[in-house]
Design an enzyme around this catalytic site. Structure first.
Site, mmCIF file in Angstrom:
data_model
loop_
_atom_site.group_PDB
_atom_site.id
_atom_site.type_symbol
_atom_site.label_atom_id
_atom_site.label_comp_id
_atom_site.label_asym_id
_atom_site.label_seq_id
_atom_site.Cartn_x
_atom_site.Cartn_y
_atom_site.Cartn_z
ATOM 1 N N GLY A 135 0.827 -1.205 0.000
ATOM 2 C CA GLY A 135 0.000 0.000 0.000
ATOM 3 C C GLY A 135 0.855 1.246 0.000
ATOM 4 O O GLY A 135 1.893 1.301 0.667
ATOM 5 N N ARG A 163 -20.592 12.599 12.200
ATOM 6 C CA ARG A 163 -21.143 12.090 10.952
ATOM 7 C C ARG A 163 -22.281 11.100 11.155
ATOM 8 O O ARG A 163 -23.259 11.105 10.406
ATOM 9 C CB ARG A 163 -20.022 11.440 10.135
ATOM 10 C CG ARG A 163 -19.026 12.456 9.630
ATOM 11 C CD ARG A 163 -17.831 11.808 8.962
ATOM 12 N NE ARG A 163 -16.942 12.838 8.418
ATOM 13 C CZ ARG A 163 -15.796 12.580 7.804
ATOM 14 N NH1 ARG A 163 -15.377 11.330 7.677
ATOM 15 N NH2 ARG A 163 -15.056 13.566 7.336
ATOM 16 N N GLU A 210 -6.345 2.897 7.832
ATOM 17 C CA GLU A 210 -7.717 2.385 7.792
ATOM 18 C C GLU A 210 -7.756 0.867 7.754
ATOM 19 O O GLU A 210 -8.778 0.257 8.050
ATOM 20 C CB GLU A 210 -8.469 2.964 6.582
ATOM 21 C CG GLU A 210 -9.962 2.707 6.615
ATOM 22 C CD GLU A 210 -10.714 3.317 5.447
ATOM 23 O OE1 GLU A 210 -11.941 3.093 5.362
ATOM 24 O OE2 GLU A 210 -10.094 4.009 4.612
ATOM 25 N N ARG A 221 -15.768 7.518 13.185
ATOM 26 C CA ARG A 221 -14.579 8.364 13.057
ATOM 27 C C ARG A 221 -14.974 9.828 12.945
ATOM 28 O O ARG A 221 -15.865 10.181 12.170
ATOM 29 C CB ARG A 221 -13.760 7.962 11.829
ATOM 30 C CG ARG A 221 -12.557 8.877 11.599
ATOM 31 C CD ARG A 221 -11.695 8.407 10.454
ATOM 32 N NE ARG A 221 -12.340 8.501 9.163
ATOM 33 C CZ ARG A 221 -12.512 9.614 8.470
ATOM 34 N NH1 ARG A 221 -12.131 10.780 8.967
ATOM 35 N NH2 ARG A 221 -13.091 9.586 7.276
ATOM 36 N N HIS A 249 -18.670 5.635 3.464
ATOM 37 C CA HIS A 249 -17.449 6.418 3.270
ATOM 38 C C HIS A 249 -16.204 5.751 3.848
ATOM 39 O O HIS A 249 -15.181 5.638 3.192
ATOM 40 C CB HIS A 249 -17.638 7.795 3.906
ATOM 41 C CG HIS A 249 -16.451 8.686 3.831
ATOM 42 N ND1 HIS A 249 -15.874 9.049 2.631
ATOM 43 C CD2 HIS A 249 -15.721 9.304 4.805
ATOM 44 C CE1 HIS A 249 -14.835 9.838 2.863
ATOM 45 N NE2 HIS A 249 -14.717 10.000 4.168
#
Length: 665
Positions: A40, A337, A453, A463, A429
């Site tokens: 990654g 959120r 993540e 989060r 998301h």
């Protein structure tokens, strides 16, 4: 099994400093002989590979992109948190720690979160030194703005391109190490398996995506920084290539997946416009600084909007329901959120959705344009500005802060958000769940680490906005370079790992057989068809709202879909060539298994917390209702192919914050 998070002893504020000062080290002459694989190249992976290379380790870095710069971190918009207190509004490391614990609904590990808050201040200094062009105030100091779930301004930003600018900073650090030979870069390579020898992670099997060839790569340890699994829902704000396969291959080798049901639904996304869509577009949470969320109070006004006879700008203030400001006066439009998303869903469920599908609310900037316009006119000495002048000046200020986001919205929807409010609706998301790791960011497989993540460690059940970039860079720049020494200090006498070891041959054969199985089904349905169907099941039964009956039904549907996939999927082309459909097929096969585990986790967790909302567990006014007596733990699942996954628990202990019901009112 009771899991040990390996949290150091001592006062919370001193744990990381004391631990970092006493943990085992690897001497420079020994680092040169030790190899590390990093999978990654997003913020976590690029920063880790660059820093480990700078320290002297021999690093091999892998990305399935054509360039490390294409990692999904580049899509992040709004900002990165840090407890610098530049605004002198009462921020501190402890307040960032507390806000993160509270924002995650008290389902994260205290020690990791406090370390993250400590590292946040160093991240900004690091990035400024790299030349990241953060926004600045008039006097030259770095600017800050607010994000959801907090009452201070601690978010540093570069317009709506913060992720891109931070990734370019990490990439240039990585590129320097590549040029020096400290890091060997493998572009267009996808990890398809983890290789373990004597119980330790010692390498990976990767597929060269250009040629289709399987390759063996060995190292003393493996670091996964491969992002989240939001695309299990098919439609999400993630890049279409984002997937769970690297992490899931680790799960298939015995790694534990922690809190997989914790999915974040972002409240400000452009609504779905048709069945043809393959992804959704995020409108940054930073827009809630100045945008006001509302729906019409009167159904007759709504109907006129829908039939085109009334413009939303014509609706008087008294006839608008600014429902976040009404329900949560202390935080208003800047609630977390999960809270904002459920409130939008509730407004639409009550029949006030402002588009044809009934799945949209307004995000309106008219008030901000007026406020900024008047302030700007005053600063320019315009004492009797016209309404037109005020709007023009206000739009210029908004354009400077959010211009690229407004341009993006207009290009996608064809509507000018300066003249008419944006339409938004929640969408998948971010995933707070991920591979279980201890304080060292090491999974339960020795020598296998997970960053950003890809792991579960910092965000609990929800989060806070602008904390993903913070965690990725903290893990890569400031945590793993230290904690990896706990493992590698015991490996300095271990010679270079050979890819001739039988474990590599066995893992390669397993991978080849799996690919061949996918190629040989030769069914009638495309991979895309299966992925869309899986996404609908996940959204309908394990989305913003969940219940026991739905989760049981959803799990059964996924099991049936998985059986159908392996009997009727069609993968064109061949395995030994460039074949994007084969790549997608392997990833969707993993999503099908992950989806079932997510249903299991959500069904087991008999409470509502953060982004996990069980309809059976809510307060009288529709808020999440936790069960601290029975569920104050990390749920780490062990995959059992063909049977129920096995649950392992890590108890969560709260010594520095009081467990209490979240309130943003």
């Amino acid at each position: 099994m009771i899991l040990d998070g390996k949290t150091p002893d001592g006062p919370l504020a001193e744990k990381w400093t004391a631990y970092r000062s006493t943990m085992p080290l690897v001497a420079p002459n020994n680092k040169r002989r030790i190899e590390i694989i990093v999978v990654g190249t997003g913020l976590a992976g690029a920063s880790a590979a660059a820093t480990l290379g700078e320290l002297g380790y021999k690093v091999k870095c892998f990305t399935f992109h054509d360039s490390p710069r294409r990692a999904h971190s580049i899509a992040a918009q709004g900002g990165i948190n840090a407890a610098k207190n530049y605004q002198n509004d009462g921020d501190s490391i402890y307040r960032l720690f507390y806000d993160t614990i509270k924002g995650g609904d008290y389902r994260s590990r205290e020690s990791n979160v406090h370390r993250l808050a400590e590292a946040s201040t160093h991240i900004i200094d690091q990035c400024v030194a790299q030349g990241v062009p953060f926004a600045r105030e008039y006097g030259g100091l770095l600017a800050n703005r607010s994000f959801g779930g907090v009452q201070v301004s601690r978010t540093f930003y570069a317009r709506g391109q913060t992720g891109q600018q931070l990734l370019l900073g990490a990439y240039q650090a990585l590129a320097r190490q590549i040029s020096l030979g400290a890091v060997t870069m493998y572009n267009r390579h996808e990890m398809l398996d983890v290789v373990t020898i004597d119980g330790k992670a010692r390498g990976i099997i990767a597929r060269n995506l250009r040629t289709g060839k399987l390759e063996r790569h060995a190292a003393h340890c493996v670091v996964l920084a491969t992002g989240g699994y939001g695309n299990v829902y098919y439609l999400s704000t993630n890049a279409m290539g984002s997937n769970v396969s690297a992490a899931w291959r680790a799960v298939r080798r015995g790694a534990l997946m922690a809190n997989p049901c914790y999915t974040q639904i972002h409240p400000t996304c452009i609504p779905v416009s048709g069945a043809y869509q393959s992804k959704l577009t995020l409108m940054s949470e930073s827009l809630r600084n100045d945008g006001r969320v509302w729906v019409p109070k009167k159904k007759e006004d709504l109907q006129k909007i829908l039939d085109g006879s009334l413009s939303p700008v014509s609706i008087p203030e008294d006839d608008r329901d600014y429902y976040l400001e009404r329900r949560y006066p202390a935080f208003g439009n800047l609630v977390p959120r999960d809270v904002a998303s459920r409130a939008a869903k509730q407004a639409c469920d009550e029949g006030f959705g402002v588009n044809k599908s009934g799945l949209a609310v307004y995000l309106d900037f008219a008030s901000a344009i007026q406020r900024y316009g008047k302030s700007e006119a005053h600063s320019q000495g315009l004492h009797n500005p016209s309404e037109q002048d005020i709007i023009k000046l206000g739009e210029e200020v908004v354009r400077a802060k959010y211009g690229n986001l407004f341009e993006m919205y207009e290009k996608i929807t064809g509507e000018d958000p300066y003249k008419s409010p944006m339409k938004i609706y929640p969408a998948v998301h971010y995933t707070m769940g991920g591979l279980w790791v201890d304080y060292n960011l090491e999974t339960n497989i020795p020598g296998l680490f997970a960053l950003g993540e890809c792991n579960f460690s910092d965000h609990g059940a929800n989060r806070l906005g602008a904390s993903a970039l913070m965690q990725g860079l903290a893990d890569g720049y400031f945590v793993i370079p230290y904690t990896i020494g706990n493992f590698l200090s015991k490996e300095i006498r271990t010679p270079a790992i050979s890819t001739d070891d039988p474990a590599f041959a066995a893992a390669e054969e397993d991978t080849r057989n799996r690919i061949q199985r996918l190629m040989s089904v030769n069914g009638k349905q495309t991979v895309e068809q299966f992925h869309r169907r899986l996404g609908l099941i996940m959204w309908d039964y394990c989305g913003m709202s969940r219940n026991a009956q739905g989760l049981q039904e959803g799990r059964k549907k996924i099991q049936e879909l998985r059986a159908e996939f392996w009997s009727d999927v069609r993968v064109p082309g061949s395995a030994d060539e460039f074949n994007p459909e084969l790549e997608k097929a392997a990833r969707v096969a993993d999503f099908l298994e992950l989806g079932e585990m997510m249903m299991e986790d959500a069904l087991n967790r008999e409470e509502s917390c953060g982004g996990h909302f069980r309809e059976e567990h809510q307060t009288e006014d529709g808020e999440a209702k936790r069960n601290d007596a029975d569920f104050t733990y990390v749920a780490a699942w062990e995959w059992k192919d063909g049977a129920d996954s096995e649950l392992h628990k890590e108890p969560l202990e709260f010594e520095n914050v009081e467990l209490k019901t979240r309130s943003y009112k």
